[in-house]
Design a protein around this motif. Structure first.
Motif: not given
Length: 173
Positions: A38-45, A57-63, A96-104
């Motif tokens: 999930v955190a890597v998805g936030g970083l990717a976003g 700043a979003a690089i810190v706050t995103g994850p 299960a849902m957190s692993l599914a966030h790999i699409v993010s």
């Protein structure tokens, strides 16, 4: 299990493998790897968003925001699932849902990542079928209600922003 094995399980979830959802839910060691996904998805976003608004700043706050929002969304999905007769506990669903966030992770590519995020809808249906043991119609209903809540929230937020901008323009006369 090592991180690579969790990523492989996450990819199986992307393929709509219901057994992978059941395995992820039962794996008590899967919480931290799920948080990392999930955190890597936030970083990717956040990195993908640099192309549009340039907020480092979003690089810190995103994850951080991605993890917080994931708990809220999974909590809503869990509550709705229980109302529809779901049988799982929150942590099983979260794993299960957190692993599914790999699409993010695809959010690192502007626009394409948002489209890839739509794949969370059928993934969530499969996860609810296997983890909460809901019938497909009930799982679809839970996802549809979640989408309705998200749209309502988005429209309310847009309305509030438009009211603020309109008020500011009126006051500047």
């Amino acid at each position: 299990m090592d991180l690579q094995a969790y990523i492989m399980r996450a990819i199986e979830l992307v393929k709509l493998n219901g057994d992978a959802a059941k395995e992820a839910a039962a794996d008590e060691q899967g919480f931290v790897p799920g948080l990392l996904v999930v955190a890597v998805g936030g970083l990717a976003g956040a990195i993908g968003g640099l192309f549009f608004h340039g907020s480092f700043a979003a690089i810190v706050t995103g994850p951080i925001l991605a993890v917080v929002v994931s708990f809220i969304v999974v909590g809503i999905v869990h509550g709705l699932s229980i109302l529809f007769g779901g049988k799982a506990d929150f942590m099983s669903l979260y794993r299960a849902m957190s692993l599914a966030h790999i699409v993010s992770w695809a959010r690192i590519i502007p626009f394409i990542g948002g489209l890839a995020g739509l794949w969370m809808l059928p993934m969530t249906v499969i996860i609810l079928e296997r983890v909460h043991e809901l019938e497909r119609g009930k799982a679809i209903a839970v996802v549809a209600i979640l989408v309705g809540i998200a749209l309502l929230f988005m429209f309310l937020l847009m309305g509030a922003i438009m009211a603020l901008v309109g008020g500011a323009l009126w006051m500047s006369r």
